[in-house]
Design a protein around this motif. Sequence first.
Motif, PDB file in Angstrom:
ATOM      1  N   LEU A   1       0.830  -1.209   0.000  1.00  0.00           N
ATOM      2  CA  LEU A   1       0.000   0.000   0.000  1.00  0.00           C
ATOM      3  C   LEU A   1       0.861   1.254   0.000  1.00  0.00           C
ATOM      4  O   LEU A   1       0.476   2.280  -0.548  1.00  0.00           O
ATOM      5  CB  LEU A   1      -0.927   0.019   1.229  1.00  0.00           C
ATOM      6  N   ARG A   2       2.018   1.161   0.602  1.00  0.00           N
ATOM      7  CA  ARG A   2       2.904   2.311   0.724  1.00  0.00           C
ATOM      8  C   ARG A   2       3.571   2.680  -0.599  1.00  0.00           C
ATOM      9  O   ARG A   2       3.778   3.842  -0.895  1.00  0.00           O
ATOM     10  CB  ARG A   2       3.968   2.003   1.794  1.00  0.00           C
TER      11      ARG A   2
ATOM     12  N   SER B   1       2.935   0.925  -3.963  1.00  0.00           N
ATOM     13  CA  SER B   1       2.390   0.454  -5.242  1.00  0.00           C
ATOM     14  C   SER B   1       1.408   1.407  -5.905  1.00  0.00           C
ATOM     15  O   SER B   1       1.030   1.199  -7.056  1.00  0.00           O
ATOM     16  CB  SER B   1       1.715  -0.898  -5.066  1.00  0.00           C
ATOM     17  N   GLU B   2       0.948   2.442  -5.175  1.00  0.00           N
ATOM     18  CA  GLU B   2      -0.028   3.393  -5.697  1.00  0.00           C
ATOM     19  C   GLU B   2      -1.324   2.707  -6.102  1.00  0.00           C
ATOM     20  O   GLU B   2      -2.015   3.145  -7.025  1.00  0.00           O
ATOM     21  CB  GLU B   2       0.564   4.199  -6.857  1.00  0.00           C
ATOM     22  N   GLN B   3      -1.659   1.620  -5.437  1.00  0.00           N
ATOM     23  CA  GLN B   3      -2.910   0.903  -5.655  1.00  0.00           C
ATOM     24  C   GLN B   3      -3.786   1.077  -4.423  1.00  0.00           C
ATOM     25  O   GLN B   3      -3.280   1.197  -3.309  1.00  0.00           O
ATOM     26  CB  GLN B   3      -2.642  -0.588  -5.898  1.00  0.00           C
ATOM     27  N   PRO B   4      -5.117   1.074  -4.588  1.00  0.00           N
ATOM     28  CA  PRO B   4      -5.999   1.260  -3.429  1.00  0.00           C
ATOM     29  C   PRO B   4      -6.062   0.044  -2.515  1.00  0.00           C
ATOM     30  O   PRO B   4      -6.508   0.143  -1.380  1.00  0.00           O
ATOM     31  CB  PRO B   4      -7.354   1.566  -4.057  1.00  0.00           C
ATOM     32  N   GLN B   5      -5.643  -1.118  -2.978  1.00  0.00           N
ATOM     33  CA  GLN B   5      -5.676  -2.325  -2.158  1.00  0.00           C
ATOM     34  C   GLN B   5      -4.294  -2.991  -2.159  1.00  0.00           C
ATOM     35  O   GLN B   5      -3.461  -2.710  -3.006  1.00  0.00           O
ATOM     36  CB  GLN B   5      -6.737  -3.316  -2.664  1.00  0.00           C
ATOM     37  N   ARG B   6      -4.119  -3.876  -1.186  1.00  0.00           N
ATOM     38  CA  ARG B   6      -2.851  -4.603  -1.123  1.00  0.00           C
ATOM     39  C   ARG B   6      -2.708  -5.479  -2.362  1.00  0.00           C
ATOM     40  O   ARG B   6      -3.686  -5.965  -2.904  1.00  0.00           O
ATOM     41  CB  ARG B   6      -2.811  -5.485   0.123  1.00  0.00           C
TER      42      ARG B   6
END
Length: 65
Positions: free
Chosen positions: A7-8, A10-15
């Motif tokens: 999350l820190r 990857s710039e994705q909303p989910q893991r």
Amino acid sequence: MPDGDSLRWSEQPQRIATPSFTRYFCASLLADPTVVVLRQNRAPQLTPLPPRADPPPISAGYYAG
């Protein structure tokens, strides 16, 4: 398995799952001759770096290398 730390960075909303990331990262570091790996309970193994082809100029007694 999803990586909570992703999350820190990857710039994705989910893991996201990162099954090969650790192996890839370690292999990348070990392939770089300028990286030093320090291991617990072992003496450091330091290899001198080759001289730089074009060293930066030394200015006012300060070397920013």
